[in-house]
Design a protein around this motif. Structure first.
Motif, PDB file in Angstrom:
ATOM      1  N   ARG A 150      14.045  -4.318  -0.616  1.00  0.00           N
ATOM      2  CA  ARG A 150      12.851  -4.941   0.066  1.00  0.00           C
ATOM      3  C   ARG A 150      13.036  -6.398  -1.342  1.00  0.00           C
TER       4      ARG A 150
ATOM      5  N   ASP B   2       8.894 -10.126   0.574  1.00  0.00           N
ATOM      6  CA  ASP B   2       9.105  -9.457   1.358  1.00  0.00           C
ATOM      7  C   ASP B   2       7.549  -8.480   1.356  1.00  0.00           C
TER       8      ASP B   2
ATOM      9  N   ALA C 123       4.127  -9.232   3.915  1.00  0.00           N
ATOM     10  CA  ALA C 123       3.355  -8.547   4.949  1.00  0.00           C
ATOM     11  C   ALA C 123       2.115  -8.103   4.278  1.00  0.00           C
TER      12      ALA C 123
ATOM     13  N   SER D 189       7.016  -2.589   8.528  1.00  0.00           N
ATOM     14  CA  SER D 189       8.251  -2.930   8.637  1.00  0.00           C
ATOM     15  C   SER D 189       8.870  -2.461   9.190  1.00  0.00           C
TER      16      SER D 189
ATOM     17  N   CYS E 198      12.977  -3.642  11.404  1.00  0.00           N
ATOM     18  CA  CYS E 198      14.133  -4.535  11.719  1.00  0.00           C
ATOM     19  C   CYS E 198      14.973  -4.285  12.862  1.00  0.00           C
TER      20      CYS E 198
ATOM     21  N   SER F 210      10.249   0.984   4.706  1.00  0.00           N
ATOM     22  CA  SER F 210       9.651   0.276   4.174  1.00  0.00           C
ATOM     23  C   SER F 210       8.605  -0.611   2.638  1.00  0.00           C
ATOM     24  N   THR F 211       8.314  -1.352   3.768  1.00  0.00           N
ATOM     25  CA  THR F 211       6.798  -1.228   3.662  1.00  0.00           C
ATOM     26  C   THR F 211       5.612  -1.888   4.741  1.00  0.00           C
TER      27      THR F 211
ATOM     28  N   MET G 285      11.803  -7.536   9.062  1.00  0.00           N
ATOM     29  CA  MET G 285      12.389  -7.411   8.228  1.00  0.00           C
ATOM     30  C   MET G 285      14.236  -8.309   7.852  1.00  0.00           C
TER      31      MET G 285
ATOM     32  N   CYS H 128      16.338  -3.267   4.669  1.00  0.00           N
ATOM     33  CA  CYS H 128      15.698  -2.014   4.877  1.00  0.00           C
ATOM     34  C   CYS H 128      16.926  -0.704   4.666  1.00  0.00           C
TER      35      CYS H 128
END
Length: 236
Positions: free
Chosen positions: A112, A116, A120, A134, A136, A180-181, A205, A210
């Motif tokens: 990330r 990013d 977020a 997060s 994708c 991830s986040t 993302m 990711c």
């Protein structure tokens, strides 16, 4: 205060010791830890771990001293939610001030960008959901090209729609949960039993940021991708 958090268990079946294994010249955890410690919006940082080496390293870098993770939260089966709840309570106590947002960065997803994280946090502040997660875009779609067995042992599309879906473009959009986040409302984290009870909204993302490290191959792949990014920054 925004509380930054990283969970880093000692054990890992796929890649032993992966959270502290060097990736492009520094321990894997430091790619995420550096992002939390350098972000001016993050008021304090905690690292939840059962590994004394990782814990001492994190505290020396500036994480709050919250002690090692309780044994019942250090097993393979321990849910992330319980780890987060413990880290929130311990972090709030150590910081001595209330937390307005709980920001979790997954240690095993180091690709990330700083932008990013800010995006977020911006989404969380704008929408005020229970949680930002997060995601994708999924490479495979259960309405189109993910299949499972029917009662007769033959294949069928996993999620069937009337009339069928015969092109990817016609299928409803689905995402992969990208570890991830995350940004979580502390009240929701204290109250809920699991992630999806409340209003959890997607933060999309690009897939190339990711990639999550679960296997030795993933580690080599992410090490290569990070190396390519660093070369680009160096030449840029």
């Amino acid at each position: 205060m925004i509380l930054g958090h990283i969970g880093a268990r000692k054990g890992s079946k796929g890649v032993p010791g992966k959270n502290f294994r060097p990736l492009c010249g520094k321990p894997l955890i430091d790619w995420s830890l550096d992002q939390l410690l350098s972000n001016p919006r993050v008021g304090a940082v905690v690292v939840s771990t059962d590994d004394p080496q990782i814990y001492d390293h994190a505290v020396a870098r500036g994480a709050l001293p919250i002690g090692l993770r309780p044994a019942e939260l250090a097993t393979d089966a321990a849910p992330k939610w319980g780890v987060w709840q413990h880290a929130l309570a311990a972090g709030e106590a150590a910081a001595g001030q209330p937390v307005t947002a709980f920001l979790d960065l997954d240690c095993t997803s180091p690709l990330r960008l700083d932008s990013d994280i800010d995006a977020a946090l911006d989404l969380f502040e704008a929408e005020r959901p229970d949680m930002v997660m997060s995601v994708c875009e999924a490479r495979k779609n259960p309405y189109f090209n993910l299949v499972e067995l029917n009662d007769q042992g033959g294949l069928k599309v996993s999620k069937e729609l009337p009339g069928g879906v015969w092109s990817r473009q016609a299928a409803p959009k689905v995402w992969e949960h990208a570890a991830s986040t995350y940004v979580v409302d502390p009240e929701y984290l204290r109250r809920a039993k699991t992630i999806y009870e409340g209003r959890v909204i997607p933060f999309e993302m690009p897939p190339e940021r990711c990639t999550d490290i679960d296997t030795p191959f993933d580690f080599r792949l992410v090490d290569w991708m990070m190396g390519e990014r660093l070369k680009g920054e160096h030449h840029g």
